[in-house]
Design a protein around this motif. Structure first.
Motif, mmCIF file in Angstrom:
data_model
loop_
_atom_site.group_PDB
_atom_site.id
_atom_site.type_symbol
_atom_site.label_atom_id
_atom_site.label_comp_id
_atom_site.label_asym_id
_atom_site.label_seq_id
_atom_site.Cartn_x
_atom_site.Cartn_y
_atom_site.Cartn_z
ATOM 1 N N ILE A 8 0.847 -1.193 0.000
ATOM 2 C CA ILE A 8 0.000 0.000 0.000
ATOM 3 C C ILE A 8 0.882 1.243 0.000
ATOM 4 O O ILE A 8 0.573 2.241 -0.645
ATOM 5 N N PHE A 9 2.016 1.156 0.677
ATOM 6 C CA PHE A 9 2.887 2.323 0.809
ATOM 7 C C PHE A 9 3.780 2.553 -0.408
ATOM 8 O O PHE A 9 4.529 3.507 -0.447
ATOM 9 N N ILE A 71 -5.873 6.306 14.391
ATOM 10 C CA ILE A 71 -5.067 5.486 13.482
ATOM 11 C C ILE A 71 -5.868 5.111 12.233
ATOM 12 O O ILE A 71 -5.342 5.122 11.117
ATOM 13 N N LEU A 72 -7.162 4.795 12.395
ATOM 14 C CA LEU A 72 -7.965 4.429 11.231
ATOM 15 C C LEU A 72 -8.346 5.644 10.396
ATOM 16 O O LEU A 72 -8.429 5.549 9.172
ATOM 17 N N VAL A 73 -8.548 6.781 11.034
ATOM 18 C CA VAL A 73 -8.815 8.006 10.272
ATOM 19 C C VAL A 73 -7.580 8.386 9.455
ATOM 20 O O VAL A 73 -7.687 8.761 8.284
ATOM 21 N N SER A 74 -6.403 8.270 10.059
ATOM 22 C CA SER A 74 -5.160 8.555 9.322
ATOM 23 C C SER A 74 -4.987 7.594 8.161
ATOM 24 O O SER A 74 -4.606 7.996 7.054
ATOM 25 N N PHE A 75 -5.274 6.301 8.401
ATOM 26 C CA PHE A 75 -5.170 5.306 7.335
ATOM 27 C C PHE A 75 -6.169 5.606 6.224
ATOM 28 O O PHE A 75 -5.839 5.517 5.034
ATOM 29 N N ASP A 76 -7.398 5.977 6.599
ATOM 30 C CA ASP A 76 -8.425 6.318 5.620
ATOM 31 C C ASP A 76 -8.000 7.528 4.792
ATOM 32 O O ASP A 76 -8.149 7.534 3.561
ATOM 33 N N ASN A 77 -7.454 8.552 5.444
ATOM 34 C CA ASN A 77 -6.964 9.735 4.725
ATOM 35 C C ASN A 77 -5.813 9.383 3.796
ATOM 36 O O ASN A 77 -5.718 9.896 2.680
ATOM 37 N N PHE A 78 -4.923 8.497 4.266
ATOM 38 C CA PHE A 78 -3.807 8.056 3.433
ATOM 39 C C PHE A 78 -4.325 7.360 2.174
ATOM 40 O O PHE A 78 -3.865 7.640 1.059
ATOM 41 N N LEU A 79 -5.292 6.444 2.341
ATOM 42 C CA LEU A 79 -5.851 5.742 1.179
ATOM 43 C C LEU A 79 -6.500 6.712 0.203
ATOM 44 O O LEU A 79 -6.291 6.622 -1.010
ATOM 45 N N GLN A 81 -5.930 9.934 -0.159
ATOM 46 C CA GLN A 81 -5.012 10.912 -0.731
ATOM 47 C C GLN A 81 -4.027 10.291 -1.714
ATOM 48 O O GLN A 81 -3.722 10.883 -2.745
ATOM 49 N N TYR A 82 -3.513 9.093 -1.406
ATOM 50 C CA TYR A 82 -2.436 8.538 -2.224
ATOM 51 C C TYR A 82 -2.822 7.336 -3.074
ATOM 52 O O TYR A 82 -2.229 7.105 -4.121
ATOM 53 N N ILE A 83 -3.763 6.545 -2.639
ATOM 54 C CA ILE A 83 -4.091 5.327 -3.372
ATOM 55 C C ILE A 83 -5.251 5.548 -4.328
ATOM 56 O O ILE A 83 -5.188 5.210 -5.498
ATOM 57 N N PHE A 84 -6.342 6.120 -3.850
ATOM 58 C CA PHE A 84 -7.535 6.278 -4.672
ATOM 59 C C PHE A 84 -7.606 7.656 -5.312
ATOM 60 O O PHE A 84 -8.663 8.258 -5.416
ATOM 61 N N THR A 85 -6.465 8.150 -5.755
ATOM 62 C CA THR A 85 -6.414 9.430 -6.450
ATOM 63 C C THR A 85 -6.060 9.187 -7.905
ATOM 64 O O THR A 85 -5.946 8.061 -8.341
#
Length: 190
Positions: A8-9, A71-79, A81-85
């Motif tokens: 994912i990273f 932790i889950l909000v940060s993970f959700d924001n990461f997904l 911002q970076y994965i589903f963009t």
């Protein structure tokens, strides 16, 4: 699974998609092998555990995000911002490239049947890529590359090769060479 989560990273959507497909095929193959070997309870338990695990992760994720667990909000924001963009639904604007390939091939019946010839895909895309906001050198899909180079004829031969490959893997499963069949299937899908 840990390797998949670590990917994912890498911020690469294609790698995640391919890895998810390989993991799915591996799990399905394990279940099928257990059924073939008459391990019905083991196979059913495996299916139940997988479904339970996926549902539990999804429930924890959704509850955690809705309750604002950091932790889950940060993970959700990461997904998000970076994965589903980058227009993930069309695989990073590849749909426009693929539409252009279909246009190039379909505007001439001879090109539709036989394509532009070997190695012509990068030249044809590059020449006509002025409609895009950047220089495009490939079709970003092996299937569309083959379609552009070989037309429908090339796709038919390529499909025959894919079908023969799956047929050979199925024969290995039938002959009960499960490890070789699974290994070849994973390599084949990769």
């Amino acid at each position: 699974l840990v390797f998949f989560l670590a990917m994912i990273f890498t911020l690469c959507n294609t790698t995640l998609l391919i890895s998810a497909i390989v993991i799915f095929c591996y799990v399905v193959a394990r279940i099928v092998v257990n059924y073939i070997n008459h391990h019905y309870i083991k196979a059913s338990l495996f299916i139940f555990l997988i479904i339970t695990f996926v549902v539990a992760l999804l429930v924890v994720y959704l509850i955690g995000v809705s309750k604002g667990w950091p932790i889950l909000v940060s993970f959700d924001n990461f997904l998000k911002q970076y994965i589903f963009t980058n227009n993930f639904g069309t695989f990073s604007n590849r749909k426009e490239i693929w539409d252009w390939v279909i246009y190039l091939v379909s505007r001439d019946p001879l090109r539709l049947i036989f394509g532009y010839g070997y190695g012509a895909s990068s030249k044809a895309i590059l020449v006509y890529s002025s409609i895009f906001d950047r220089v495009i050198r490939t079709c970003h899909s092996g299937y569309f590359e083959i379609f552009l180079m070989g037309g429908i004829t090339g796709l038919v031969f390529y499909a025959a090769g894919i079908i023969f490959g799956f047929y050979a893997i199925i024969r290995l499963f039938i002959k009960k060479y499960y490890r070789f069949a699974l290994l070849y299937l994973l390599i084949y899908l990769a």
